[in-house]
Motif scaffolding. Structure first.
Motif, PDB file in Angstrom:
ATOM      1  N   TYR A   4       0.846  -1.180   0.000  1.00 55.55           N
ATOM      2  CA  TYR A   4       0.000   0.000   0.000  1.00 55.55           C
ATOM      3  C   TYR A   4       0.891   1.242   0.000  1.00 55.55           C
ATOM      4  O   TYR A   4       1.842   1.336   0.770  1.00 55.55           O
ATOM      5  CB  TYR A   4      -0.899   0.020   1.227  1.00 55.55           C
ATOM      6  N   PHE A   5       0.549   2.207  -0.850  1.00 52.32           N
ATOM      7  CA  PHE A   5       1.285   3.461  -0.963  1.00 52.32           C
ATOM      8  C   PHE A   5       0.370   4.594  -0.530  1.00 52.32           C
ATOM      9  O   PHE A   5      -0.746   4.723  -1.039  1.00 52.32           O
ATOM     10  CB  PHE A   5       1.734   3.695  -2.409  1.00 52.32           C
ATOM     11  N   VAL A   6       0.867   5.426   0.389  1.00 48.09           N
ATOM     12  CA  VAL A   6       0.023   6.505   0.889  1.00 48.09           C
ATOM     13  C   VAL A   6       0.632   7.850   0.530  1.00 48.09           C
ATOM     14  O   VAL A   6       1.843   8.035   0.549  1.00 48.09           O
ATOM     15  CB  VAL A   6      -0.181   6.389   2.420  1.00 48.09           C
ATOM     16  N   GLY A   7      -0.253   8.802   0.193  1.00 51.51           N
ATOM     17  CA  GLY A   7       0.189  10.151  -0.145  1.00 51.51           C
ATOM     18  C   GLY A   7       0.605  10.932   1.085  1.00 51.51           C
ATOM     19  O   GLY A   7       0.611  10.409   2.208  1.00 51.51           O
ATOM     20  N   ALA A  34       5.365   5.180   2.091  1.00 51.23           N
ATOM     21  CA  ALA A  34       4.947   6.572   2.310  1.00 51.23           C
ATOM     22  C   ALA A  34       5.807   7.507   1.470  1.00 51.23           C
ATOM     23  O   ALA A  34       7.036   7.441   1.520  1.00 51.23           O
ATOM     24  CB  ALA A  34       5.056   6.945   3.785  1.00 51.23           C
ATOM     25  N   VAL A  35       5.156   8.411   0.720  1.00 47.99           N
ATOM     26  CA  VAL A  35       5.862   9.276  -0.230  1.00 47.99           C
ATOM     27  C   VAL A  35       6.527  10.487   0.423  1.00 47.99           C
ATOM     28  O   VAL A  35       7.012  11.375  -0.271  1.00 47.99           O
ATOM     29  CB  VAL A  35       4.926   9.777  -1.355  1.00 47.99           C
ATOM     30  N   GLY A  36       6.583  10.516   1.748  1.00 46.33           N
ATOM     31  CA  GLY A  36       7.246  11.628   2.418  1.00 46.33           C
ATOM     32  C   GLY A  36       6.281  12.692   2.896  1.00 46.33           C
ATOM     33  O   GLY A  36       5.069  12.631   2.668  1.00 46.33           O
ATOM     34  N   ASP A  37       6.830  13.703   3.587  1.00 44.05           N
ATOM     35  CA  ASP A  37       6.040  14.699   4.300  1.00 44.05           C
ATOM     36  C   ASP A  37       5.113  13.995   5.288  1.00 44.05           C
ATOM     37  O   ASP A  37       3.885  14.146   5.262  1.00 44.05           O
ATOM     38  CB  ASP A  37       5.255  15.598   3.345  1.00 44.05           C
ATOM     39  N   LEU A  38       5.722  13.237   6.169  1.00 44.93           N
ATOM     40  CA  LEU A  38       4.968  12.580   7.230  1.00 44.93           C
ATOM     41  C   LEU A  38       4.450  13.598   8.239  1.00 44.93           C
ATOM     42  O   LEU A  38       3.444  13.363   8.910  1.00 44.93           O
ATOM     43  CB  LEU A  38       5.851  11.561   7.959  1.00 44.93           C
TER      44      LEU A  38
END
Length: 277
Positions: A4-7, A34-38
């Motif tokens: 799963y990939f989350v924005g 996770a694409v960053g900017d957590l």
């Protein structure tokens, strides 16, 4: 196993949990990318970082511009923006361990078996895989080192390095890498990064600007590139192999989760909850 990939989460921890509940995410057999900017605008940056840290090998994270900025804030190089709601995170008893975990995260993740790459903002069209690996790994090596604040983080705040050339100094190449992989949206006609325009493509009035993903890339043509960062385009690239996942949850829109194996997107609307104390 499911991937799963989350924005961009940006501290919207409750929305992330609801998304994962919808797909019955199980860290013992599933992987969350996770694409960053957590961290940043949402109220749950501390919970978000603790959660991803706890997932260990069941999570694959890349650093975004807000994550790198957190390193600078924690290192007393910059002041936190009150709008970013980082007070609880910065005051946490485990903040040093969290920061040490965060700076170990890379600028890109790759899954060769699936012919897939993930970065926060994209990959410059004139970079091939070898260049991405070389330049991003060099940045990661410095972030993992004892002197990361002095050697790189303190130097990265500049728009002057907007073009990649072999004649750049090692530090300039590192700054360009950070600018490209975590801040890129539009490119100018000569290929230089534009740092000013953040508008949706249909609203951009600058004829000399082109979204980076509309230009011919040196990456393998069959590779999928997953990225976030650009909430204004709301996941629309009109490119089959360029998957944008930032859909502006922290700005009142929704969070997007992409299931790789089924090629399905699952969304969660921004909650209208009371601010945490």
């Amino acid at each position: 196993m499911a991937n799963y990939f989350v924005g961009d989460i940006q501290g919207c921890f409750d929305e992330l949990m609801l998304l994962l509940d919808k797909v019955d995410f199980n860290p013992s057999k599933d992987c969350l990318w996770a694409v960053g900017d957590l961290v940043a605008r949402g109220p749950g940056s501390l919970e978000t970082l603790r959660f991803f840290k706890s997932l260990a090998n069941s999570a694959k994270v890349v650093l975004g511009n807000h994550d790198l900025h957190l390193l600078a804030i924690h290192g007393k190089l910059k002041r936190a923006n009150p709008k970013d709601h980082l007070a609880a995170l910065l005051a946490a008893e485990d903040i040093n361990n969290i920061i040490d975990w965060l700076r170990m995260q890379p600028l890109y993740q790759e899954c060769p078996e699936q012919q897939l790459i993930m970065t926060h903002a994209g990959v410059p069209p004139n970079w091939d895989l070898a260049t991405l690996h070389t330049e991003a790994n060099r940045v990661s090596e410095i972030l993992k080192s004892k002197n990361y604040l002095h050697d790189l983080v303190s130097e990265m705040y500049t728009n002057s390095v907007d073009e990649y050339r072999s004649s750049l100094s090692p530090l300039e190449k590192q700054i360009y890498c950070i600018n490209a992989l975590t801040r890129m949206r539009y490119l100018k006609q000569d290929g230089r990064l534009d740092f000013d325009c953040k508008s949706p493509i249909q609203n951009c009035n600058h004829a000399e600007l082109t979204p980076w993903f509309e230009l011919e890339s040196k990456l393998p043509s069959d590779y999928t590139l997953v990225f976030g960062h650009w909430a204004a385009i709301m996941g629309q690239t009109n490119h089959p192999n360029r998957l944008a996942l930032d859909t502006g949850c922290c700005w009142g829109e929704h969070m997007t989760l992409w299931h790789l194996e089924s090629n399905q997107k699952i969304t969660q609307e921004k909650l209208k909850h009371v601010k945490r104390s």
